[in-house]
Structures are given as structure tokens and as C-alpha cells.
Design a protein around this motif. Sequence first.
Motif, PDB file in Angstrom:
ATOM      1  N   ASN A 174      42.327  40.749  49.587  1.00 18.11           N
ATOM      2  CA  ASN A 174      43.712  40.595  49.121  1.00 18.11           C
ATOM      3  C   ASN A 174      43.762  39.895  47.767  1.00 18.11           C
ATOM      4  OD1 ASN A 174      45.421  41.822  51.003  1.00 18.11           O
ATOM      5  ND2 ASN A 174      45.311  40.091  52.401  1.00 18.11           N
ATOM      6  N   LEU A 175      42.981  38.817  47.630  1.00 21.62           N
ATOM      7  CA  LEU A 175      42.994  38.061  46.380  1.00 21.62           C
ATOM      8  C   LEU A 175      42.400  38.868  45.231  1.00 21.62           C
ATOM      9  CD1 LEU A 175      42.043  34.481  47.636  1.00 21.62           C
ATOM     10  CD2 LEU A 175      44.316  35.423  47.168  1.00 21.62           C
ATOM     11  N   LEU A 176      41.343  39.620  45.527  1.00 23.71           N
ATOM     12  CA  LEU A 176      40.747  40.464  44.491  1.00 23.71           C
ATOM     13  C   LEU A 176      41.708  41.576  44.067  1.00 23.71           C
ATOM     14  CD1 LEU A 176      37.077  40.718  45.812  1.00 23.71           C
ATOM     15  CD2 LEU A 176      37.780  39.780  43.597  1.00 23.71           C
ATOM     16  N   LYS A 177      42.335  42.230  45.048  1.00 26.05           N
ATOM     17  CA  LYS A 177      43.290  43.284  44.710  1.00 26.05           C
ATOM     18  C   LYS A 177      44.468  42.713  43.917  1.00 26.05           C
ATOM     19  CE  LYS A 177      43.503  47.043  45.700  1.00 26.05           C
ATOM     20  NZ  LYS A 177      43.089  48.260  44.940  1.00 26.05           N
ATOM     21  N   ASN A 178      44.878  41.507  44.270  1.00 22.41           N
ATOM     22  CA  ASN A 178      45.970  40.862  43.545  1.00 22.41           C
ATOM     23  C   ASN A 178      45.566  40.587  42.097  1.00 22.41           C
ATOM     24  OD1 ASN A 178      48.687  39.896  44.402  1.00 22.41           O
ATOM     25  ND2 ASN A 178      47.992  37.987  43.471  1.00 22.41           N
ATOM     26  N   ALA A 179      44.347  40.067  41.919  1.00 20.37           N
ATOM     27  CA  ALA A 179      43.866  39.784  40.559  1.00 20.37           C
ATOM     28  C   ALA A 179      43.737  41.067  39.745  1.00 20.37           C
ATOM     29  CB  ALA A 179      42.524  39.062  40.639  1.00 20.37           C
ATOM     30  N   LEU A 180      43.223  42.127  40.370  1.00 23.25           N
ATOM     31  CA  LEU A 180      43.084  43.393  39.663  1.00 23.25           C
ATOM     32  C   LEU A 180      44.446  43.980  39.301  1.00 23.25           C
ATOM     33  CD1 LEU A 180      40.227  44.953  41.818  1.00 23.25           C
ATOM     34  CD2 LEU A 180      40.061  44.363  39.391  1.00 23.25           C
TER      35      LEU A 180
ATOM     36  N   GLY B  48      39.651  43.019  31.740  1.00 23.62           N
ATOM     37  CA  GLY B  48      39.916  41.602  31.962  1.00 23.62           C
ATOM     38  C   GLY B  48      38.818  40.921  32.756  1.00 23.62           C
ATOM     39  N   ARG B  49      39.041  39.621  33.054  1.00 22.16           N
ATOM     40  CA  ARG B  49      38.016  38.829  33.735  1.00 22.16           C
ATOM     41  C   ARG B  49      38.538  38.312  35.076  1.00 22.16           C
ATOM     42  NH1 ARG B  49      33.566  37.173  31.429  1.00 22.16           N
ATOM     43  NH2 ARG B  49      33.403  35.510  32.963  1.00 22.16           N
ATOM     44  N   ILE B  50      37.623  38.279  36.044  1.00 18.25           N
ATOM     45  CA  ILE B  50      37.873  37.616  37.327  1.00 18.25           C
ATOM     46  C   ILE B  50      36.651  36.762  37.632  1.00 18.25           C
ATOM     47  CG2 ILE B  50      38.322  37.897  39.791  1.00 18.25           C
ATOM     48  CD1 ILE B  50      39.499  40.650  39.177  1.00 18.25           C
ATOM     49  N   ASP B  51      36.842  35.465  37.716  1.00 14.70           N
ATOM     50  CA  ASP B  51      35.746  34.541  37.998  1.00 14.70           C
ATOM     51  C   ASP B  51      35.894  33.984  39.409  1.00 14.70           C
ATOM     52  OD1 ASP B  51      34.593  34.723  35.406  1.00 14.70           O
ATOM     53  OD2 ASP B  51      36.212  33.445  34.651  1.00 14.70           O
TER      54      ASP B  51
ATOM     55  N   PHE C  16      39.418  32.056  43.022  1.00 12.99           N
ATOM     56  CA  PHE C  16      39.495  33.334  42.329  1.00 12.99           C
ATOM     57  C   PHE C  16      40.392  33.124  41.113  1.00 12.99           C
ATOM     58  CE2 PHE C  16      38.444  34.214  46.640  1.00 12.99           C
ATOM     59  CZ  PHE C  16      37.678  35.371  46.650  1.00 12.99           C
ATOM     60  N   THR C  17      39.815  33.230  39.911  1.00  9.20           N
ATOM     61  CA  THR C  17      40.559  32.983  38.673  1.00  9.20           C
ATOM     62  C   THR C  17      40.555  34.235  37.812  1.00  9.20           C
ATOM     63  OG1 THR C  17      39.951  30.644  38.696  1.00  9.20           O
ATOM     64  CG2 THR C  17      40.719  31.553  36.606  1.00  9.20           C
ATOM     65  N   ASP C  18      41.735  34.649  37.367  1.00 10.71           N
ATOM     66  CA  ASP C  18      41.822  35.824  36.494  1.00 10.71           C
ATOM     67  C   ASP C  18      42.506  35.431  35.183  1.00 10.71           C
ATOM     68  OD1 ASP C  18      44.831  36.355  36.548  1.00 10.71           O
ATOM     69  OD2 ASP C  18      44.410  36.483  38.687  1.00 10.71           O
TER      70      ASP C  18
ATOM     71  N   PHE D 239      43.610  31.128  42.540  1.00  4.03           N
ATOM     72  CA  PHE D 239      43.857  30.914  43.966  1.00  4.03           C
ATOM     73  C   PHE D 239      42.657  30.173  44.543  1.00  4.03           C
ATOM     74  CE2 PHE D 239      46.741  34.286  42.958  1.00  4.03           C
ATOM     75  CZ  PHE D 239      47.839  34.058  43.778  1.00  4.03           C
ATOM     76  N   LEU D 240      42.931  29.073  45.227  1.00  3.30           N
ATOM     77  CA  LEU D 240      41.871  28.215  45.763  1.00  3.30           C
ATOM     78  C   LEU D 240      41.984  28.168  47.277  1.00  3.30           C
ATOM     79  CD1 LEU D 240      39.571  26.118  45.327  1.00  3.30           C
ATOM     80  CD2 LEU D 240      41.368  24.361  45.247  1.00  3.30           C
TER      81      LEU D 240
END
Length: 418
Positions: A265-271, A278-281, A296-298, A360-361
Motif C-alpha cells: 500500500n505504501l509503495l503504491k501510494n508513493a508511486l 522519481g525516488r523512493i527510499d 518509506f520516503t518519496d 511514512f514511518l
Amino acid sequence: QREYLDVTLASIGDGVIVTDAKGRVTFLNAVAQELCGWSLPDAKGRRCVEIFNIVNETTRAVVQNPAEKVIETGLIVGLANHTVLIRPDGSEIPIDDSGAPIRQKDGLILGVVLVFRDFSEQKKSAEAMTAVKNELEQANQAKDEFLAALSHELRAPLTPIIATLNRWQTQKRLDKEMLAEITMLQRNAALEARLVDDLLDIARITQRKMPLSRQVVEITVLVRAALEMVSDEVRDRKMHVTINAPGQHLWVDVDPARIQQIFWNLLKNALKFTQDSGRIDIEASSTSATSVSISFTDNGIGMSSQTLGRIFQPFEQGTEQLVRSYGGLGLGLAISKSLVEAHGGTISAASAGHGTGSTFLITLPKAFRPGPVAVDPASSDILSPGLGSLRVLMIEDHEDTAIVMARMLEDMGHDVVS
């Protein structure tokens, strides 16, 4: 002065009873006479308990007369709830009252004044509010049950559709144009299935029927499994995704499928809210002796303070412009929050504002014993063709799904009894 006092007491809109120091009635105003069913001449000189006959509405136990209680204690007193006044004709009135001592300057009690009112309308209003509340709760429960049933019925037909599209994709016997269309159909069917699954999860959470199958797993394995699920989008959009984890294992006692769902969910939200390239760390760490954290930081569009305050509420999608631009139901983060809290963890969101990206932490309790490394079930090779032909008993209550699953297993070279 006495005439002035009598006129004052008589004009009060509540019932007023005055007694002497022995609890005998000396005065009733017109409201008290009407409520108690006694005239002033008949009541005067009688003990207050005769005129002001009160019992508990539920138990019918006699309630101590407030005038007697004031004389005993010298304090201001009030009635408990659910007290009714019984009149000479046997009729009852729910009342609310208070009693206070009448004192001389030296403190000697000369008598008691009771002030009371008919509580019928307030009681009816309270009962009506309770009835409405019960009706709303029943309607809400019916809605949740309907939503769960509807979601299940919507989900069942999607399974054979998605499975058939996946089967056609793997066979690679289609021309390029047809394969592209099949991929498009599969992508949208999977999205529809995800939306239905979210509705099912919300229904389960609302009804507190979200079971967890816990086991001890290494947290970064679940991160990589979730990342693998979005790998095609990451590759096609040329996104830069990094995972920063410590050298030692970070064990957690969780339901692997549910934690993987949260990470997805968090990855799909960041994408969704980050532009191409862009970046996702992603960073995992041991925050204390008892917990681990993963962030998860974008560098996407970010969030306003107003959005941050509502981000974990069901169906929250930010501004109307975002809803039009990005779609979705706004359930993913609400589900993630409930799942994290069900594991005894926390989830929070942070952003410096529009255009600054989001973080998101998640924190989860640490497991104090190592466990087997979780494997994404989707990547399991148990029934792969390389193991040779197996005889498989396949049980499924949805007929079309049973047909498609049997064909997929037969494509792998297995002998299927369904």
C-alpha cells in the motif's frame, strides 16, 4: 417580607415545597400542588414524605425523602436518576429535584426548601435519542454486513478472469498487439480486485473480524517481496528505489501477508504521487530494544497539514483535484493503520508541504527469537513443471475458478482432479 417571599415562591416555574425543621409542609406553590396532586390546605402540616412520595422507577424501592435527608445532613441534596413521584391517584411523574436547608444566621436549620420539576419531556427526548442511536447502530451493522457480502460476491467472478488473463500471458502464443491488450485487461482487472479486497478488509476491520496468522519473519524480506509486486511499474517509469537496512536481521512476529500488504500500500501510494524517474527510499532500523521501524520516503507531491490530519481516515483522498487526477477509494492507508495497530505497532505520516515529498514511518514490536525467512507465496515453485507430473486434488466452490485453476495446473503438466 413573608408576603414577598410567598409571592416569589409561588411565581417560580418549578414545583416548590417548604417544610419546617421537623419536615412538615408549610408551603406548596401552584406548580407543586399540580405535580403532587395535593392542595396547600390539605398538605399543610403533613410530613413531607406523605406529599412528596418518591420511589425508584425500576426497582420500586422507596427513595429517602430529600427533606428528611437535608435535616439529617444539613447539606444540599439532589435526587438520583430514575426517580418518580407517585400522586394520590396512583399516577407517576418522573422528576428531577434538589433540596436545601433554610438556616438562621447562627446556622440553626429552620426548615427545608425543595425545588423539583416534571422530567417527562426530557425523559421522552432521551428515550427517543436512544431509540434513534440503536436504529443507527443496527443500520450501520446491516450496512457492514451488506458491504462484506457484496464485496465477496464481486470478488468471486474476478478470480477466474484474472487467472485466465495470467494464463494467456504466460503461454506467449499471442501476437504482440493482442498480448498488449491482454496485459491492459489484466492490469485493470487486478486493480478492480484490489479495490474489492480493500472493501472486504474495511468490512472485516469494522466488524473486528480481521484474523492474523503470525510467524517470526525478517522484516526486509517482506519489504523486498512487496517491492517485487510493483517491480514492473518501477521499471517502466524508471523510478529509483533504494533499501537501506542494517547488517543484522530485524525479526518481527507478524502476519507476513498483512505486513506485506501494508508495505505494498505504501509503495503504491508513493508511486501514485511521485512523477516518473522519481525516488523512493526505504530504510529499516532497530529503534530500541523492543521495536523496529521502517520508513518509506518519496520526493513526490507531498501533503498539506490539513491532509496529514485526515490521511488515515477511510475514503480520505486529499483535495477534490487529487481525487479527479489520481482516482482510487482512499482506503489503503486506513486499512494499513488498522493492520499496524492490530500488530501492536504505530504508523505516522510527515510532509513539509506541497512539492516536498512524504514519509511514512511504521514501528513494530521486535521478536526475540529468530524464525524462518518468509517467502512470497506468489514466487513458490511447489507446483512448477520442473518437479515432474503430480496428481493434484483441487477443491474450489466457485465453478469458473475451479475450471481455470485446473487448466493452469494441467498446463504445468500435472494430473488434476477437481
